[in-house]
Design an enzyme around this catalytic site. Structure first.
Site, short mmCIF file in Angstrom:
data_model
loop_
_atom_site.label_atom_id
_atom_site.label_comp_id
_atom_site.label_asym_id
_atom_site.label_seq_id
_atom_site.Cartn_x
_atom_site.Cartn_y
_atom_site.Cartn_z
CG ASP A 487 111.57 24.59 -1.17
OD1 ASP A 487 112.01 23.74 -0.39
OD2 ASP A 487 110.38 24.63 -1.54
C1 BGC Z 1 110.32 28.51 -5.68
C2 BGC Z 1 109.95 28.06 -4.28
C3 BGC Z 1 109.50 26.64 -4.30
C4 BGC Z 1 110.58 25.79 -4.95
C5 BGC Z 1 110.28 24.32 -4.93
C6 BGC Z 1 111.30 27.56 -6.27
O1 BGC Z 1 111.58 27.91 -7.60
O2 BGC Z 1 110.83 29.81 -5.62
O3 BGC Z 1 108.96 28.91 -3.75
O4 BGC Z 1 109.27 26.21 -2.99
O5 BGC Z 1 110.82 26.23 -6.25
O6 BGC Z 1 109.60 23.83 -5.99
C1 NOJ Z 2 106.89 27.19 -1.73
C2 NOJ Z 2 106.97 25.76 -1.31
O1 NOJ Z 2 105.78 25.11 -1.66
C3 NOJ Z 2 107.20 25.65 0.17
O2 NOJ Z 2 107.37 24.31 0.53
C4 NOJ Z 2 108.39 26.47 0.59
O3 NOJ Z 2 108.50 26.38 1.98
C5 NOJ Z 2 108.26 27.91 0.14
N1 NOJ Z 2 108.01 27.95 -1.26
C6 NOJ Z 2 109.49 28.73 0.45
O4 NOJ Z 2 110.54 28.45 -0.40
#
Ligand code: BGC
Ligand code: NOJ
Length: 814
Positions: A487
């Site tokens: 993400d």
């Molecule tokens: C986090 C990710 C997460 C994303 C979506 C980010 O701030 O680091 O792990 O998947 O937010 O909510």
């Molecule tokens: C947490 C999110 O829930 C997931 O969808 C994502 O793939 C990972 N972070 C990596 O960013």
């Protein structure tokens, strides 16, 4: 350093010191009513939706840590001393403290001044309530004259509004108190048909429902005025902060034990039967009375606890193993499947790191969570797949999240995460492999939540597949969109203002940036879809999938290989990400794992090379880092990934979700020792020994362990709700232990460490119990199978003829 121990026989983790580095939590409930509970009774409860139906209040990021929960105070009426048997909130130096976190329940016990108090918290199956079963024993020489106070703080339902809208909320609170039961009914006068209740099995000496009266001015939970003076105020809340507190007086002879039950629950009334008498403003309690009465009886409570116990035993019995490594066995037999179910239930909504207000149910998250529990919960898996499909867009894209209560796609975060749709193919394939329920493919599901747009699930899968093909970039690789699995790799956002989201503030049209990770995922999904089509005799469709997979493989070969490893992506200006040409972020873990998993580079040595690079550049004693080197400054064209300090989260943290992809890849290459070594590095049970470094719970995976470049390497964060649970379960059970459901039967193809002499397993698959014994007779990975004493060809145990409910499989590895 340890703060407790595993009790494998009782499937518990026993915490023996209350001041764990962070609150170590457990979950109550597994259907509609849920709660988080820490080892000192902190936490909160909600009904279905952690944001919209929050039952009790909890303050995140509070000081002291983990303050607010399901509290019981014991007061010695002779000495006026009072304490919390769960240590918090009074933090008196209790003796013999032990918190037993078990499957769906938590018991906290301690002794103070000769009074032993134990509270067992759990949610009975099929009910929207939680039980606190308090057992008090007088271990003194003389009589004890005690006061007991319970305490919870009600949340005014919408947790987000509750934490912000004080000008209104300080005026809306309403309760009723009747026959010793406290009913929280804020909003009931208008549009809500639901209320909460808090009941006790004993006759009350008093009660409180207005928090600030109970606590007294400028006091906290550690010293409530009512407890200090030994007498409730009988406050009835109107406005301010409704709470529930029972006061009872208990006299115990030496050696005497008393059992007291508290029931906290949620109830909905039919809209036309909300009030009793009709026309009044009083809650109609006729519908809830039988439920309350039932659970205030000890035998009913015991029976409900036994049923819960049987439920979990049953679920876990789907796969049980005997291996020589205790860390593997306790994770596979107990904690990993347990975490898989919790993560499946709650997605990323409510943990100590997820406030319950932020993220609903994630599309990619849920599809992956399903991989870890479809064998235990096939019916729920089916429902979830169809629910997710119904939020898919007509284009084949997907709403990134949906809200559990409304089941509608979330417009705020929107769509355009280009990996999302492909995960639906993987989850459906896993469901089909496990159940053989081909009928699911014909089940209708709408698009974009719109009635009238129903199409069979199979159509949804095809649109998922086409979504990628319709969005290829300059190198024939998939366009990344807002982001792929990572993400935080935001190649199209270019966010320069702090007041917008990295993911959803799009400024580029996204026609250039491509993802090698999605390319790998596409190949994997396309091959799964081909297998599904083949089983349905749709040979042309199968062929099309295979050809598309081949074309994608060729594109990766040509444009996605960096010489020693797979490239991560192309950015918006066509520049490489995750390449030796980069100064920072030269190599990423995701494409190495996903491409090899999809079979890329297996035939020509690139897989070996890529994994050797992972071993050399990304591996640390605490697990494998996401990339290397970390980003030391913010890069506008990369986004959130470079927003984190080096070593944390997506910026070169050990993002545990990705580690099992490498375990699987190593297993595919036949490297059983390395696969299991990687497995052990992030295995929470192994890390128990360094709990003061790891800091999170030693019985569940955390999303992230700080990487080599962090100031606190080895420190975990974001425990519980992470795709790490499902993928580790897949890696260890299907690849390392090699027990794998397929359409044709159970595949047994272990790639175990060379020092293991074998293992035993019992797996229930499609109603048949497989008793599996694996014996190592040589150093390799070659498997020969005997089924019910007869040798068979290959490594798939064919489905037995109907009527046979047990199959004995002997596997020899040479
Ligand atoms: C986090 C990710 C997460 C994303 C979506 C980010 O701030 O680091 O792990 O998947 O937010 O909510
Ligand atoms: C947490 C999110 O829930 C997931 O969808 C994502 O793939 C990972 N972070 C990596 O960013």
């Amino acid at each position: 350093m340890r703060y407790g121990y595993f009790d494998d026989e009782h499937r518990e983790y026993v915490i023996t010191q209350p001041d764990t580095p962070l609150p170590w939590i457990n979950y109550l409930g597994c259907e509609a009513y849920f709660g988080l509970i820490s080892n000192t009774a902190g936490g909160y409860s909600f009904y279905r939706d952690a944001r919209l139906r929050r039952i009790t209040r909890y303050r995140y990021n509070n000081v002291p840590l983990d303050y607010g929960g399901r509290y019981i105070y014991v007061r010695d009426n002779d000495t006026e001393a009072f304490w919390s048997p769960s240590w918090q909130p009074t933090r008196c130096p209790v003796e013999d403290y032990a918190c037993h976190h078990g499957l769906g329940y938590t018991t906290i016990r301690s002794t103070y001044e000769g009074i032993e108090a134990q509270t067992r918290y759990f949610v009975p199956l099929g009910e929207d309530l939680e039980i606190w079963q308090l057992t008090l024993t007088n271990r003194r020489q003389g009589k004890a004259d005690l006061s007991i106070f319970s305490a919870i703080e009600f949340c005014l339902w919408d947790a987000e509004d509750d934490a912000a809208n004080f000008q209104r909320n300080f005026n809306t609170g309403e309760v009723e108190v009747e026959d010793g039961v406290m009913y929280h009914k804020t909003g009931y006068r208008e549009r809500r048909d639901h209320f909460a209740f808090f009941a006790c099995s004993e006759e009350l000496a008093g009660f409180d429902t207005q928090r600030d009266v109970f606590l007294g001015p400028y006091r906290g939970w550690e010293c409530p005025a009512a407890v200090e003076r030994g007498c409730s105020f009988n406050s009835v809340a109107v406005g301010w902060a409704p709470m529930g507190s029972h006061h009872l007086e208990v006299a115990l002879q030496p050696g005497e034990t008393r059992e007291i039950i508290f029931v906290l629950g949620y109830h909905e009334n039919p809209p036309d039967q909300k009030f009793d008498p009709l026309g009044s403003q009083r809650i109609n309690k006729q519908t809830v009375h039988p439920i309350i009465d039932r659970y205030l009886e000890v035998p009913e409570v015991e029976a409900a606890f036994d049923a819960l116990h049987r439920f979990w035993t049953n679920l876990l019995n789907t796969l049980q193993i005997e291996v020589q490594d205790v860390h593997t066995s306790r994770m596979v037999n107990i904690w990993n499947p347990y975490q898989c179910v919790v993560a499946f239930n709650l997605s990323r909504s409510a943990s100590l790191f997820e406030s319950g207000m932020g993220r609903g149910i994630g599309f990619r998250d849920s599809n992956q969570d399903l991989l870890g529990c479809v064998h235990m919960l096939p019916r729920r898996g089916r429902e979830r797949i169809l629910e997710l499909a119904a939020t898919q867009l007509a284009s084949g894209g997907a709403y990134h999240q949906f809200q559990p209560l409304t089941r509608r796609g979330n417009d705020k975060i929107g769509t355009g995460f280009n990996d999302d749709p492909l995960w639906l193919i993987l989850s459906t394939a896993a469901y089909l492999n496990e159940t053989g329920d081909w009928g699911i493919l014909d089940e209708p599901a709408v698009y974009e939540n719109a009635p009238g747009t129903e199409k069979p699930l199979y159509d949804h899968l095809q649109r998922s597949f086409r979504y990628t093909l319709d969005r290829l970039g300059p190198h024939g690789l998939p366009l990344i969109g807002r982001a792929d699995w990572n993400d935080c790799l935001n190649l199209n956002t270019f966010s320069a203002t702090p007041d917008e989201s990295f993911q959803s503030a799009r400024t580029k049209d996204g026609k250039v940036a491509e993802s090698v990770f999605i390319a790998g995922l596409f190949v994997l999904a396309a091959r799964e879809l081909a297998a599904i089509a083949q089983w349905r005799d749709l040979n042309e469709a199968a062929q099309e999938c295979l050809e598309a997979a081949e074309r994608m493989e060729a594109a990766v070969h040509e444009h996605g290989w960096d010489g020693e490893w797979f490239l991560r992506a192309y950015d918006d200006s066509g520049g490489k990400v995750g390449s030796r040409e980069n100064e920072e972020g030269r190599i990423f873990i995701e494409p190495q794992g996903m491409c090899v998993l999809a079979g890329l580079g297996l035939a020509d040595g690139r897989a070996e090379k890529a994994l050797a690079s992972v071993g050399g550049l990304l591996t640390t004693p605490h697990g494998i880092m996401l990339h290397h080197p970390p980003y030391t400054r913010y890069y506008l064209h990369l986004g959130e990934i470079s927003s984190y300090p080096p070593g944390y989260k997506e910026n070169a943290g050990i993002f545990c979700h990705t580690n099992p992809w490498i375990m699987i890849a190593e297993a595919m290459l036949g490297h059983g020792d390395l696969a299991h070594d990687y497995y052990s590095r992030i295995n929470p049970s192994v890390r128990e020994a360094i709990s003061d470094v790891h800091r999170c719970e030693p019985y569940v995976y955390a999303q992230m362990i700080a990487g080599r470049d962090a100031t606190t390497p080895g420190e975990a964060k974001n425990s519980w709700l992470t795709g790490t649970a499902a993928w580790n379960y897949v890696a260890i059970t299907q690849w390392i232990l090699g027990i794998w459901p397929t359409h044709a039967g159970l595949r047994i193809a272990p790639i175990i460490p060379s020092l293991w002499s074998g293992f035993k397993a019992r797996r229930v698959f499609r109603g048949v119990t497989y008793e599996i014994s694996v014996e190592r007779a040589g150093k390799g990975n070659l498997v020969s199978l005997k089924v019910d004493g007869q040798p068979i060809e290959g490594d798939v145990v064919p489905l037995p003829s109907t009527g046979q409910c047990e199959v004995v499989v002997e596997a020899t590895i040479t």
